[in-house]
Enzyme design. Structure first.
Site, PDB file in Angstrom:
ATOM      1  N   SER A 265       0.825  -1.205   0.000  1.00 34.70           N
ATOM      2  CA  SER A 265       0.000   0.000   0.000  1.00 34.70           C
ATOM      3  C   SER A 265       0.868   1.267   0.000  1.00 34.70           C
ATOM      4  O   SER A 265       1.751   1.390  -0.839  1.00 34.70           O
ATOM      5  CB  SER A 265      -0.934  -0.070   1.210  1.00 34.70           C
ATOM      6  OG  SER A 265      -2.043   0.703   0.963  1.00 34.70           O
ATOM      7  N   HIS A 406      -7.464  -5.735  -0.384  1.00 36.47           N
ATOM      8  CA  HIS A 406      -6.255  -4.969  -0.074  1.00 36.47           C
ATOM      9  C   HIS A 406      -5.533  -5.554   1.142  1.00 36.47           C
ATOM     10  O   HIS A 406      -5.970  -5.372   2.273  1.00 36.47           O
ATOM     11  CB  HIS A 406      -6.714  -3.534   0.208  1.00 36.47           C
ATOM     12  CG  HIS A 406      -5.627  -2.538   0.317  1.00 36.47           C
ATOM     13  ND1 HIS A 406      -4.846  -2.165  -0.753  1.00 36.47           N
ATOM     14  CD2 HIS A 406      -5.185  -1.817   1.364  1.00 36.47           C
ATOM     15  CE1 HIS A 406      -3.977  -1.256  -0.364  1.00 36.47           C
ATOM     16  NE2 HIS A 406      -4.158  -1.026   0.919  1.00 36.47           N
TER      17      HIS A 406
HETATM   18  C1  GTR Z   1      -5.398   4.588   1.655  1.00 35.20           C
HETATM   19  C2  GTR Z   1      -4.789   5.389   0.560  1.00 35.20           C
HETATM   20  C3  GTR Z   1      -4.033   4.499  -0.375  1.00 35.20           C
HETATM   21  C4  GTR Z   1      -3.176   3.486   0.332  1.00 35.20           C
HETATM   22  C5  GTR Z   1      -3.746   3.010   1.654  1.00 35.20           C
HETATM   23  C6  GTR Z   1      -2.766   2.388   2.632  1.00 35.20           C
HETATM   24  O1  GTR Z   1      -6.172   5.349   2.510  1.00 35.20           O
HETATM   25  O2  GTR Z   1      -5.823   6.058  -0.097  1.00 35.20           O
HETATM   26  O3  GTR Z   1      -3.276   5.284  -1.267  1.00 35.20           O
HETATM   27  O4  GTR Z   1      -1.892   3.950   0.518  1.00 35.20           O
HETATM   28  O5  GTR Z   1      -4.351   4.017   2.369  1.00 35.20           O
HETATM   29  O6  GTR Z   1      -1.599   2.755   2.668  1.00 35.20           O
HETATM   30  O7  GTR Z   1      -3.222   1.568   3.406  1.00 35.20           O
END
Ligand code: GTR
Length: 429
Positions: A265, A406
């Site tokens: 992420s 995710h």
């Molecule tokens: C979210 C963000 C993403 C990603 C994610 C993370 O809120 O929008 O770009 O980086 O966090 O890092 O878990």
């Protein structure tokens, strides 16, 4: 003629909402048919229009130019290695994890002073390794103590995100030990003959916008206004990874020529930028990195440049905000970030339900980087079309889209270990 009072109210409501919203906000697009038309900048044409015809021209002209464009417009300029940095191994246990691993913990002091900023590196190596060990390194979100239940892991003392779940007053407590263990399969990694090194990203820079007063920025920034290309938090975290590499070069137990940098992420964005800048990283792995990572900005699918700059104003440099809702004006796109890793192996992983990170945009970045990989004489990306879910493709560029959402999952690690076996010429499992 008198307007009815309800019409006046409606007009007022529109005016108020427009003022509150500021410039027009892009709605989140998840519809492939609504992706804007775009043309990607050609990684193999220089800013003054010259074709990059051979590896030499890439190395000496285009690569430095692209790197500079990313520094100026996206991540910002980070300092070099601090002259007075020190490393202190404060733990070295040959029989950790029921005798399966050697555990080391290293205190890095960036300016050599106790109160001058620093980070703790936690390292597990296969127990009884005969020589230096190829190692994965990645930053973690929840603190080193969260990656596994090993009670000897030092608790971080720096600012922690969140509340509850083992965080009290933004400080780590024992209650979070092992909380993120599903993301860090240490036993499997050492059983495959690899080391794992990890660092809590908040040691380097706490992840909230405070005008760059905490973390490493004030240690190196000149006083006064920050220029548009001053480093943001992603650049700071990537800088921390380079400092970890400085340590690996001093440790005979670690094979510093075979280090794979990975991240998930926002830390996947960080791993890509770290690997792009610092050619000492032999493999670079981006897990679900999305916008500002592996996903193409120009597709504006899921998270956009404007959204990310609004939610996380500290991640990128000030100049990146110029491209809010104007992705087409960027002199780069993220395929060129992947290309900066060439000819070293790079792996981009997506998850099919993680549409916010735009799996297709991540695949298209790999495809866009492929000509650079081929120019440099590697296999590049072996496919032209996005592979089906759970069908990884491993060339010099690796890509998969996993089922699920995710996360940094066991499936992802399986691929990274296999990819590393192949590129580090180890027996394939
Ligand atoms: C979210 C963000 C993403 C990603 C994610 C993370 O809120 O929008 O770009 O980086 O966090 O890092 O878990």
């Amino acid at each position: 003629m008198l307007l009815h009072w309800t019409s006046c109210l409606a007009v007022l409501a529109v005016l108020v909402s427009f003022a509150a919203a500021g410039p027009k906000r892009q709605a989140t697009n998840y519809d492939e048919t609504k992706v804007p038309e775009y043309t990607l900048p050609d990684p193999l044409v220089t800013a003054d229009g010259q074709k990059v015809a051979d590896a030499e021209a890439w190395r000496t002209r285009r690569r430095p130019e692209v790197l500079k464009l990313f520094q100026t417009h996206v991540y910002g300029v980070a300092p070099g290695r601090p002259a007075k940095m020190t490393f202190k191994v404060f733990d070295d246990e040959p029989k950790a994890l029921d005798g399966k691993a050697r555990r080391k913990q290293v205190a890095v002091r960036f300016t050599g002073k106790e109160d001058g900023g620093g980070m703790d590196i936690l390292i597990y190596l296969p127990a009884g390794a005969k020589g230096p060990v190829a190692t994965f390194v990645g930053l973690n979100f929840g603190g080193n103590h969260a990656i596994g239940p090993d009670p000897a892991i030092k608790l971080p003392t720096s600012w922690m995100r969140g509340r509850g779940k083992g965080v009290v007053d933004h400080r780590a407590t024992d209650a979070a030990r092992g909380r993120s263990r599903s993301r860090w399969p240490v036993e499997k990694i050492v059983a495959r003959g690899y080391g794992l090194a990890t660092i809590y990203y908040g040691d380097i820079d706490p992840d909230f916008h405070d005008g760059f007063k905490n973390g490493v920025h004030p240690l190196f920034d000149k006083p006064g206004d920050r220029p548009g290309d001053a480093w943001g938090s992603i650049a700071a975290w990537a800088w921390g990874l380079a400092r970890a590499m400085d340590y690996f070069e001093t440790d005979d137990a670690i094979d510093h020529k075979h280090i794979a940098v990975l991240g998930h992420s926002r830390l996947g964005k960080t791993a890509l930028w770290a690997g792009a800048r610092d050619e000492r990283f032999a493999i670079v792995i981006s897990n679900d990195s999305g916008c500002g990572g592996a996903a193409l900005s120009r597709r504006a699918f899921g998270e956009t440049v404007q959204r990310i700059n609004t939610s996380f104003p500290h991640w990128f440099c000030g100049n990146f905000k110029r491209y809010n809702a104007k992705e087409g004006d960027l002199p780069v796109d993220q395929h060129m970030l992947v290309a900066l890793v060439a000819p070293r192996p790079v792996y981009v992983a997506s998850a099919v339900k993680d549409r916010w990170a735009d799996p297709k945009g991540e695949f298209l970045s790999c495809l866009g980087a492929d000509p650079v990989y081929r120019l440099l004489g590697t296999e590049g990306l072996p496919v032209k079309k996005m592979p089906p879910v759970d069908k990884p493709v491993h060339g010099t560029i690796g890509y998969h889209v996993r089922s699920g959402g995710h996360d940094l999952a066991d499936y992802d690690w399986q691929q990274y270990l296999t990819f590393a076996d192949r590129h580090f010429s180890r027996p394939q499992k």
